[in-house]
Structures are given as C-alpha cells and as structure tokens.
Design an enzyme around this catalytic site. Structure first.
Site, PDB file in Angstrom:
ATOM      1  N   HIS A   1      -2.457  -2.886  -5.940  1.00  0.00           N
ATOM      2  CA  HIS A   1      -2.907  -2.589  -4.582  1.00  0.00           C
ATOM      3  C   HIS A   1      -4.421  -2.759  -4.492  1.00  0.00           C
ATOM      4  O   HIS A   1      -5.190  -1.865  -4.874  1.00  0.00           O
ATOM      5  CB  HIS A   1      -2.496  -1.167  -4.188  1.00  0.00           C
ATOM      6  CG  HIS A   1      -2.937  -0.800  -2.813  1.00  0.00           C
ATOM      7  ND1 HIS A   1      -3.250   0.490  -2.450  1.00  0.00           N
ATOM      8  CD2 HIS A   1      -3.137  -1.557  -1.693  1.00  0.00           C
ATOM      9  CE1 HIS A   1      -3.622   0.519  -1.175  1.00  0.00           C
ATOM     10  NE2 HIS A   1      -3.561  -0.714  -0.709  1.00  0.00           N
TER      11      HIS A   1
ATOM     12  N   GLU B   1      -5.320  -0.154  -7.376  1.00  0.00           N
ATOM     13  CA  GLU B   1      -4.297   0.755  -7.903  1.00  0.00           C
ATOM     14  C   GLU B   1      -3.270  -0.076  -8.662  1.00  0.00           C
ATOM     15  O   GLU B   1      -2.725  -1.052  -8.123  1.00  0.00           O
ATOM     16  CB  GLU B   1      -3.620   1.517  -6.764  1.00  0.00           C
ATOM     17  CG  GLU B   1      -4.542   2.543  -6.118  1.00  0.00           C
ATOM     18  CD  GLU B   1      -3.894   3.289  -4.961  1.00  0.00           C
ATOM     19  OE1 GLU B   1      -4.033   4.515  -4.897  1.00  0.00           O
ATOM     20  OE2 GLU B   1      -3.263   2.631  -4.117  1.00  0.00           O
TER      21      GLU B   1
ATOM     22  N   SER C   1       0.811  -1.213   0.000  1.00  0.00           N
ATOM     23  CA  SER C   1       0.000   0.000   0.000  1.00  0.00           C
ATOM     24  C   SER C   1       0.843   1.260   0.000  1.00  0.00           C
ATOM     25  O   SER C   1       0.304   2.353  -0.203  1.00  0.00           O
ATOM     26  CB  SER C   1      -0.916   0.010   1.235  1.00  0.00           C
ATOM     27  OG  SER C   1      -0.141  -0.012   2.423  1.00  0.00           O
TER      28      SER C   1
ATOM     29  N   ASN D   1      -3.547   6.435  -0.449  1.00  0.00           N
ATOM     30  CA  ASN D   1      -2.872   6.656   0.834  1.00  0.00           C
ATOM     31  C   ASN D   1      -2.096   7.963   0.865  1.00  0.00           C
ATOM     32  O   ASN D   1      -1.977   8.594   1.920  1.00  0.00           O
ATOM     33  CB  ASN D   1      -1.960   5.476   1.165  1.00  0.00           C
ATOM     34  CG  ASN D   1      -2.737   4.255   1.591  1.00  0.00           C
ATOM     35  OD1 ASN D   1      -3.927   4.331   1.877  1.00  0.00           O
ATOM     36  ND2 ASN D   1      -2.084   3.103   1.629  1.00  0.00           N
TER      37      ASN D   1
END
Length: 571
Positions: free
Chosen positions: A428, A440, A407, A478
């Site tokens: 991800h 992702e 991540s 993130n």
C-alpha cells in the site's frame, strides 16, 4: 497591574500545569505554584532549564491561602472528579470571590465541577491537549459569568496561545477525537496486528503526525490516559473508549511513560527510545532475486506515481493500461511529474531522461509475463481486483510476486483469486507515491515468507519506509485514521463545533499537519465514505457507522477538492 501581567496561581506542576506556568511566566506573569509532591522542586528546576525566560517569576508556595493574590488560579491535578472538586473547593475558601478558577479537565463534566466548587459562575475550562499545544480550548458552562470568560480569554491571548471557546461535553474537541485514536492504536498493538515501531512509523510517515500514537501516550502518561478514557467511556457510554487492556496493565505496573522512564519505550535505553523515529537501515546491493523488471497495471494517479518511483530507482517498468493510448497518456503524466522534479532541483535532466527510458507504456497485459513483480493499481473495487488477479495468476511466470495496492480490501481474497496466494502480497503506497515515504507491507496468511522479505527489501531500495501489518481492514493507517475522521464529522454534525474550529484545534492543539476536514477534502469524500463502509462492514460497531453528513455531501456531488466542493468550497 495590567491584566496581561496579573498573578497566576497553578495547583499541580505536572505536564500541563508546568507548561502553562512556564508560558505565563515567560509572558511576564508572576506565577505561584502549589504542589505537595515530593519531586516538585526537581520538576520546577527542569522546567526553568527548558524555559530560562521564566526564571525569577515562578515561586513555590505551601498553603492554599498563599494563592489568594492570584487573579486566576488554574487547577491542573489528575483527571479524577473527587480530586479536582476538592481542589476547587479549597480554592473557593482561600481566594477572594472575584478570583477566577480555571480547570484543565479534559473529559470530566465542567458543569459538575463548577457546581461543586462553591462559585459556579467563576469556573472556566482551560484545556491544552498537549504541553506543546499552540491553542487552548476554553470551556464554558451555562453558569459561567461573562467576566470570568473574558479573564481567561485575555490570559490565553497574553501567553501567546490561540483559542477556541466550546461548551461542556465529554472530551471537548481534542480529547474526544484524540483519545479514541490513541486507545485504538494500543488495541492494535495488544492484538499483535502490527508492531510498536511500525504503528508509530506508519502514523508519522503516513499522516505527518509529529509523534506516533504510542510515543504520544508515553508523553501523556499511561495513567493519565487511563483516567481520561475511564471518564470518557463512562460519560459517553462508549465501550470502545474503555482503556485497552495493555494500557491499563501498564498504568498499574507503573510503566507510565517518559515520567517513569519506561512505557511503550524504555527511556533508560536511548536506542529503544529513538527506535520508532529511526529511518530504515541503508540497503546494500540488490539481492540476486531482486526484481529487475516490474509491471504496473493501471493509469490513474496512484499507478503513474508508483511507476515513477520504480523508474527513478533504476528499475525497468512496464506500465499497462486498457489501451495503448491510455498507457501513453499515463507515461506523459510521469514525464510531467519528473519535469516538475527537475525544476525543483530534485532530479537532473539526465536522470529524468534515463528514468523515462526505463518506462514502457503498453495496452497488452501479456507483456507482464516476463516481469519479476507486478503491482496492480486499479479501481478500489474487490470484484475488479479479483478478476485482474485471476488473469495475473494465469499470465505471470511461476514465482513472480503479485502485489495489490489496496488501501482497505482483503489481500487474501486477491491471493485466492490468483490461484497462487503464496505469491500475493499487499503493497500500500501512499499518495502522492513519489513524495510519501510510507509503504504498508501486508502479507496474507498464505504469502510466502521469502516474498515478505523481498517486499521489505524492495521498499528500502525505493527509499521508502516499510511497515508490516496483518491482513485486516484498513491495515494500520486507515484503520486508525478513518474512525478519527468519522468522529470529527459527527462532532460538527452535532453542532458542537464548526469544521473550522475542529481543524484549528487539531492542527494548533495537537500538532496535526492538516485538520480532519482539510484532509477529508483532499482524500475525497467519496473515497473516505467507501473506506469507512469497509471498516464498518468488518466490525459492525456503532462507532464505525459512516457519519450521515458524509453520505449526504457525497450524494450532493460534493466529493472534495477534486469536485470543487466538499466540506469547503474551492475555486
């Protein structure tokens, strides 16, 4: 006339002024509107078309003294100190001394505006983060009269809004947390770290936001966003809050968003305006080189969730654990999850049995040699991942695609450790993988283009929405999410607002599905602290330093829901 139906004056029929005027009129208040703009009648007509229950209660006026009958007058003019102060002084001259003056200031000093108004005790903040907000932030200063505060609280209650009362600080709650996030999204786009549609889709699908950040900026207006960010950066001396270059240039060029017809999206072209919300195009039959056998390394929640996604999509999957016993336990987790899906009507029992037959649990990594794709979902530790990729590089067949579910860690380091970086990519998945649509896709500088195409095609086949991002810490979600969460912790650390108040403002005021503290407790405070440290190690910026309170809670064993306590106590 009851307080509920007192006359309300509104100066400025922009996005927020119009929203409050319409709400008040719909709730039974006579509303007087003063706005010298050339398109005021047109804006009012659109407002009444959208809120027909407000018809007959909103009247345009031309002079300041015509606002004198109003018990409360709201200024909703642009976020510029001189403009707001001038309006408040004009209202002070025109209105009786008992009239309460409310300001929509989002970032300016309410204390300064109150002092400049001529009636500091009768000035109260009334801030809506968005026109659709279900909650208002009521701002008070050390000079605010209790009776004025009560008047605004009664007004807010009467028009059906929730409320949180806060002191005078830059950005209050919602603006302080929201605009740093929006500005960072523009910077990400400007630096070509990810595309416009991918940024917006990532935050909608990955975080459940009603609008992506660039879509939201088009709703707010790039000029308004620049004004607010200029004030926030000046008041907080925070350079990261200075408007991103692209945002400022768009405002200068008149690309203001929805109100000008063009911003990050072109609203004159319906296809463009809707492109961010569009689902991925349907996929056809599998390509000749589509993976037919997949390996998943790991036995935790993410690994079992990803394995479930593959087998439900018809792909034979080898689930590899450290031992045969751990692999079998992981298969049992998939069996339990698919059983719940059957009970919810998401799968038939026949489909469940077929999916489980495609899943082979093993403790021997040599079984990965025949796989077309291997996905690692082991601990979020770079050294652990590098050791695994070194083994996969030797073990897997030439040309097989090797994917990391990290991540926040660098995909390139996993690729280099494998000895075949052209075959390594980031995929991800978001937790829980069977339910979350977003993946992702992160190619490193060395990833072969054919693998990028194959990964995106595979996501579509799995029913996922792929978004592509450069190999950088935190990728899209993130990188944008955790500075916002960290900011929320710092806000409550300062004793400005409680976790409950902040969660309420972000949910009801900004439309977020979860407040920041609810989300932190779900993610896990230990995981959140680890990701925040990775982000800070990458940029060394003061704003990304993990909030001390986060570290203190982790050290105390309060890791969130999984430990029974985090910012809140569970069980």
């Amino acid at each position: 006339m009851s307080a509920r139906h007192d006359t309300l004056g509104v100066v400025g029929l922009g996005t927020i002024g119009g929203a409050i005027a319409a709400r008040a009129a719909a709730a039974g208040h006579p509303v007087l509107v003063l706005d010298p703009g050339t398109r005021t009648k047109e804006r009012l007509s659109r407002l009444l078309d959208a809120t027909p229950e407000a018809r007959g209660r909103i009247r345009l006026v031309d002079r300041w003294d015509e606002l004198a009958p109003a018990a409360t007058v709201l200024e909703a003019v642009p976020e510029r100190r001189d403009t707001k102060a001038e309006v408040l002084r004009a209202l002070d001259r025109a209105c009786p001394s008992a009239t309460v003056l409310a300001s929509t200031a989002a970032a300016l000093s309410l204390t300064d505006l109150a002092a400049a108004s001529g009636r500091p005790g009768r000035v109260v903040g009334l801030h809506l983060a968005l026109p659709t907000a279900g909650l208002a932030e009521i701002g008070r200063t050390v000079m605010t009269d209790d009776s004025a505060l009560t008047r605004i609280r009664d007004l807010v209650d009467g028009i059906g809004l929730g409320r949180v009362t806060v002191g005078d600080r830059p950005g209050l709650i919602s603006t302080a947390l929201l605009f740093g996030f929006l500005n960072q999204a523009v910077t990400m786009y400007d630096q070509r770290l990810a595309g416009r549609d991918d940024i917006d889709a990532a935050m909608r699908h990955g975080c459940g936001l009603p609008l992506g950040p660039l879509e939201l900026l088009d709703l707010i207006g790039t000029d308004t966003a620049c004004d607010i960010l200029d004030v926030l950066s000046a008041r907080s001396a925070e350079s990261s809050l200075q408007p991103a270059r692209r945002l400022r240039h768009m405002a200068l060029a008149g690309l203001l968003g929805r109100k000008s017809g063009r911003g990050f999206y072109d609203y004159r072209q319906p296809a463009d305006a809707a492109s961010a919300a569009a689902p991925p195009a349907p996929v056809g039959p599998p390509a000749d080189d589509a993976p037919r056998t997949v390996g998943v390394v790991g036995t935790g929640t993410m690994a079992t969730g990803i394995a479930e996604v593959f087998v439900k999509s018809g792909i034979a999957t080898v689930l590899v654990g450290r031992t045969d016993a751990r692999a079998r336990t992981a298969r049992e987790a998939v069996a339990a999850s698919t059983a719940r899906a059957v009970r919810r009507g998401k799968l038939t029992e026949a489909e469940r049995q077929a999916a489980l037959e495609r899943l082979t649990p093993v403790g021997d990594r040599s079984r990965l040699a025949a796989c077309d794709l291997v996905v690692e979902a082991v601990a979020e530790d770079l050294e652990v991942k590098k050791q695994l990729f070194a083994e996969l590089g030797r073990l897997c067949r030439p040309g097989a695609l090797l994917a990391t579910t990290t991540s926040s860690l660098p995909v390139i380091e996993c690729g280099l450790a494998s000895g075949r970086p052209e075959d390594v990519i980031g995929l991800h998945f978001f937790n829980p993988a069977p339910l979350m649509r977003l993946v992702e896709v992160i190619p490193s500088l060395e990833t072969a283009p054919r693998h990028v195409d194959a990964a995106r095609e595979l996501c579509g086949r799995l029913g996922k929405h792929p978004v592509q991002c450069m190999d950088r810490p935190g990728f899209i979600v993130n990188a944008l999410l955790f500075p916002y969460l960290n900011g929320a912790v710092r806000l409550t650390e300062s004793h400005y607002a409680t976790a409950d108040e902040i969660d309420e403002v972000m949910k009801r005021g900004c439309g977020y599905p979860l407040g920041p503290f609810e989300l932190l407790d779900i993610i896990g405070l230990d995981i959140s602290l680890s990701i925040q440290r990775v982000l800070h190690d990458a940029d060394r910026h003061p704003r990304t330093v993990p909030a001390p309170l986060l570290g203190h809670l982790v050290a105390a064993g309060r890791a969130g829901r999984k430990s029974g306590a985090g910012f809140r106590v569970y069980g």
